[in-house]
Design a protein around this motif. Sequence first.
Motif, PDB file in Angstrom:
ATOM      1  N   LYS A  94       0.807  -1.227   0.000  1.00 34.05           N
ATOM      2  CA  LYS A  94       0.000   0.000   0.000  1.00 34.05           C
ATOM      3  C   LYS A  94       0.838   1.274   0.000  1.00 34.05           C
ATOM      4  CE  LYS A  94      -4.136   1.878   2.227  1.00 34.05           C
ATOM      5  NZ  LYS A  94      -5.130   1.674   3.276  1.00 34.05           N
ATOM      6  N   LYS A 111     -13.789  -5.347 -16.946  1.00 37.78           N
ATOM      7  CA  LYS A 111     -12.423  -5.869 -16.960  1.00 37.78           C
ATOM      8  C   LYS A 111     -12.361  -7.323 -17.414  1.00 37.78           C
ATOM      9  CE  LYS A 111     -10.370  -2.161 -15.317  1.00 37.78           C
ATOM     10  NZ  LYS A 111      -9.360  -1.403 -16.090  1.00 37.78           N
ATOM     11  N   LEU A 131      -8.173  -6.727  -8.781  1.00 39.92           N
ATOM     12  CA  LEU A 131      -7.310  -6.550  -9.944  1.00 39.92           C
ATOM     13  C   LEU A 131      -5.837  -6.726  -9.584  1.00 39.92           C
ATOM     14  CD1 LEU A 131      -9.144  -3.506 -11.585  1.00 39.92           C
ATOM     15  CD2 LEU A 131      -9.300  -5.916 -12.216  1.00 39.92           C
ATOM     16  N   LYS A 132      -5.432  -6.286  -8.386  1.00 37.91           N
ATOM     17  CA  LYS A 132      -4.042  -6.444  -7.943  1.00 37.91           C
ATOM     18  C   LYS A 132      -3.689  -7.923  -7.781  1.00 37.91           C
ATOM     19  CE  LYS A 132      -2.445  -2.176  -7.289  1.00 37.91           C
ATOM     20  NZ  LYS A 132      -1.210  -1.654  -7.900  1.00 37.91           N
ATOM     21  N   ASN A 175     -12.527  -3.411  -5.586  1.00 35.11           N
ATOM     22  CA  ASN A 175     -12.190  -3.651  -6.994  1.00 35.11           C
ATOM     23  C   ASN A 175     -10.683  -3.624  -7.222  1.00 35.11           C
ATOM     24  OD1 ASN A 175     -14.935  -3.640  -7.233  1.00 35.11           O
ATOM     25  ND2 ASN A 175     -15.009  -2.261  -8.982  1.00 35.11           N
ATOM     26  N   ASN A 176      -9.995  -2.666  -6.618  1.00 38.92           N
ATOM     27  CA  ASN A 176      -8.543  -2.571  -6.797  1.00 38.92           C
ATOM     28  C   ASN A 176      -7.839  -3.815  -6.254  1.00 38.92           C
ATOM     29  OD1 ASN A 176      -8.658  -0.077  -8.041  1.00 38.92           O
ATOM     30  ND2 ASN A 176      -8.489   1.058  -6.122  1.00 38.92           N
ATOM     31  N   LYS A 177      -8.311  -4.342  -5.109  1.00 40.71           N
ATOM     32  CA  LYS A 177      -7.698  -5.547  -4.547  1.00 40.71           C
ATOM     33  C   LYS A 177      -7.836  -6.728  -5.506  1.00 40.71           C
ATOM     34  CE  LYS A 177      -7.889  -4.692   0.436  1.00 40.71           C
ATOM     35  NZ  LYS A 177      -8.440  -5.148   1.736  1.00 40.71           N
ATOM     36  N   ASP A 228     -11.864  -0.138  -1.520  1.00 39.90           N
ATOM     37  CA  ASP A 228     -10.779  -0.607  -2.383  1.00 39.90           C
ATOM     38  C   ASP A 228     -10.988  -2.041  -2.872  1.00 39.90           C
ATOM     39  OD1 ASP A 228     -10.520  -1.803   0.064  1.00 39.90           O
ATOM     40  OD2 ASP A 228      -8.359  -1.493   0.233  1.00 39.90           O
ATOM     41  N   LYS A 256     -19.907  -1.156  -8.893  1.00 37.51           N
ATOM     42  CA  LYS A 256     -18.703  -1.962  -8.684  1.00 37.51           C
ATOM     43  C   LYS A 256     -18.717  -3.216  -9.564  1.00 37.51           C
ATOM     44  CE  LYS A 256     -17.393  -0.465  -4.061  1.00 37.51           C
ATOM     45  NZ  LYS A 256     -16.953  -0.887  -2.733  1.00 37.51           N
TER      46      LYS A 256
END
Length: 835
Positions: free
Chosen positions: A75, A725, A686-687, A682-684, A680, A718
Amino acid sequence: MAYSVSAIDSQKQKNVLIIHSYNEGIQWTSEQNAGIIDTLGKSNENCAIYVEYMDWKNYPSQDNLNSLYDYFQYKYAGKKLDLIITTDDAALNFALENRRYIFSGAPIVFSGVNQDKVQELENRYMNFTGVVEEINPVETIDIALKINPQIKKVYLVYDNTESGLSTGKLITEKISQMDLGLEVAPLNNLEFGNLLTMVSRLENTDMLFFATYYSDATGSIIDFNRAAREISRHSTVPMYHQYDFGLNNGAFGGNMLSGRLYGNYAAELALRILKGEKANDIPVAYTEASRKEFDYFQVKRFNIPLNKLPEDAQLINKPFSFFETYKLLVCGVISAFFVLIFFLMVLLMYIRKIRRIRRELHISNEELTQTYEELVATDNELKDQLREISEIQHNLSVSEEKYTYLALHDVLTGLPNRRSLFEDANRILRNSSGKKAALLFIDMDNFKYINDTMGHEFGDLLIKGASERLSLDLFDNSTLYRLGGDEFIIFAEETGLEGAEQLTADILYSFREKFFINSIGLHISFSIGIAIYPDHGNTIEDLIKSADIAMYKAKESGKNRYILYDASMNKDFTERMVLEKHLHTAMDNNEFELFYQPQLDLGTNKVTGLEALLRWNNPELGYVSPVKFIKVAEDTHLIIQLGEWVLIQACDFLSHLHKQGMTHMTMSVNISPLQIFQADFNNKILKILEYFEIDPRALELEITETLLIESFDIVYEKLKQLREKGIGIALDDFGKGYSSLSYLKQLPITTLKIDKCFIDNVSIGMENKTITRHIIKMGRSMGMSVIAEGVEHTEQLEYLKKYECDKMQGYLFSRPLPKGEVEKLLSGLMTSGDK
């Protein structure tokens, strides 16, 4: 968690990271955080503030530190930090050891660390400063001895956590150094029930000092404030406290440390660094951060004269006294009254003198006229003064009524508050003459999700709107109270079970209609517990406790319902607490494992996907059903960390299968509503996919119909972004309890999973008596892949093939298997030609 503090837009933004040793629910930590945020917010610095919690009380392990390291590296390694503020020992140690690698080498300001620890770290590290927490009971001991000179023995309450043992040791040493011959008796080796028994037997020569308490000698977790209240309630002597947040939680008082003051002081040092000073040039501060405060109710409880308290001490909860509050004004009014009387007496004497002069000297008519005019002017002036006094008295009366109203009503909703409930209920129960009364404990479902997602201002508007709708459903003899947060109480006089159930049914029905807050529409529901007087308690405290347990059972049973209290619920409540205790340590002890159930493509007769299923094997409880522990994990928010672990493990295994040549394989993972509500989320996702180099099209997230019904507006955007994606979205347990047809066209659903209850009775012979074939046809017509769950018999398989169901999973083909056995199964199928 991040905050933005920006007073000057043109000023370059500075990044400040706050790391707390403990979790957000610990009031000491919460007070320090509030002090830091408040001071930084009032400054002119343009700051972006990030707040993190290590939760060291619950997870004091190296595994936790390793996980935190990975998390913070992920992070913050790419973010330039200008300053780190830490609270308590664990966070300071972690920040000093790792700032070079993941925290930009930023300077550090600490808060609430003892002197010995600071001196040790000063010999090893540079570029840090802070405020030392001086745990010093000396002044509190002096106060106690002045109040009761007969004290010979000090009973010290603390726990066996790392910080608890350290605090207990420091306090014991300080008392010994006073050389007063006081004996110190530690109470950290007692189970909580035995501790309550012990304090109930204390004598006049004993003193009770509460330092810290988060668990008893058996390891059972006990809420800090609840422990303080229970110990104080059982104690036969006043309970002195180490921290000021103990007030209103059973503390008698003392010279108590203030977490908010420590946070203020630490933030002041931080501002000096942000303005250009070097951390090494700022000496470590030994600032006094304590307050002498006492609880008026506790003072009266133990019949302690107020003149025995320190002159500079503050007294909280003291009942309103008009005379003491407006002492100067009252004295002024009285003085003015006597001056007025004196003036009237002088005036009368003057009038008599004028008359005597008139009779004796026969003054001229002109002089008499002038004297008369003077008397008229004086009379008008007196009337004006009397009118002003009357206005002052009226204003005082209005102010007294206003303060009385505020003391008995909730500021946000205007409803009667907890204090009003206790006063009303005690009066009603005293005069009940054996008549029934009902208490409804009402708690809004999923309010924390909404509050965290939409913000506290939105949450306040929702609470206010809900209270207005609740008020519309009341009976004539019932009253609505706001207990606090999203909790309400309805107390109904002369009402038995039948009336209580009717009232509850009316409430649940009225909330079927949608709420609109700031043009955002959402459905809310309530879980309600019912307790009947005197069946479930003879006091308002007992009724609230019984109704609270019943409400909790309603939430456990699926929410949006009511349940009547039953004594057997106490056992269920205790069992759940045991489950929750073990769940907190399950991940650290590696008790979780993922099983995988193959999904068979009925067109190609090949395994094309797996569903990841979580299993828990506890050394004491054995295998625990997901039906039980998933609900507890969601209630305690452990599901957020656990759900992320499931995603990582499932993607790791999927990546391994792809590298073995099974590149066609997909993975389905169940997602909790709490995870989706995280900003966060969605970001998690994709990560994780990026880390394991997985094509997003190989991952499918399974959501429930319940999530769509309750939170459609929140999750829509969301899910849409994830679908764009390439990530698949599966609707799990379709048709079970709800009808989601209206949502299928709106949401980007790629897969429809038919619930097992629709599969159990299907066969070729019964095909005209089931609707399963219509569900398959509907799903396929909407371009979705249709999967049947729980297929166990050949007849069911033949039915699904006939009506062109896309895929199936169930015991007929394979049970859920650990990853080793799944890999063997898939390898065998590849060898036989299923690739």
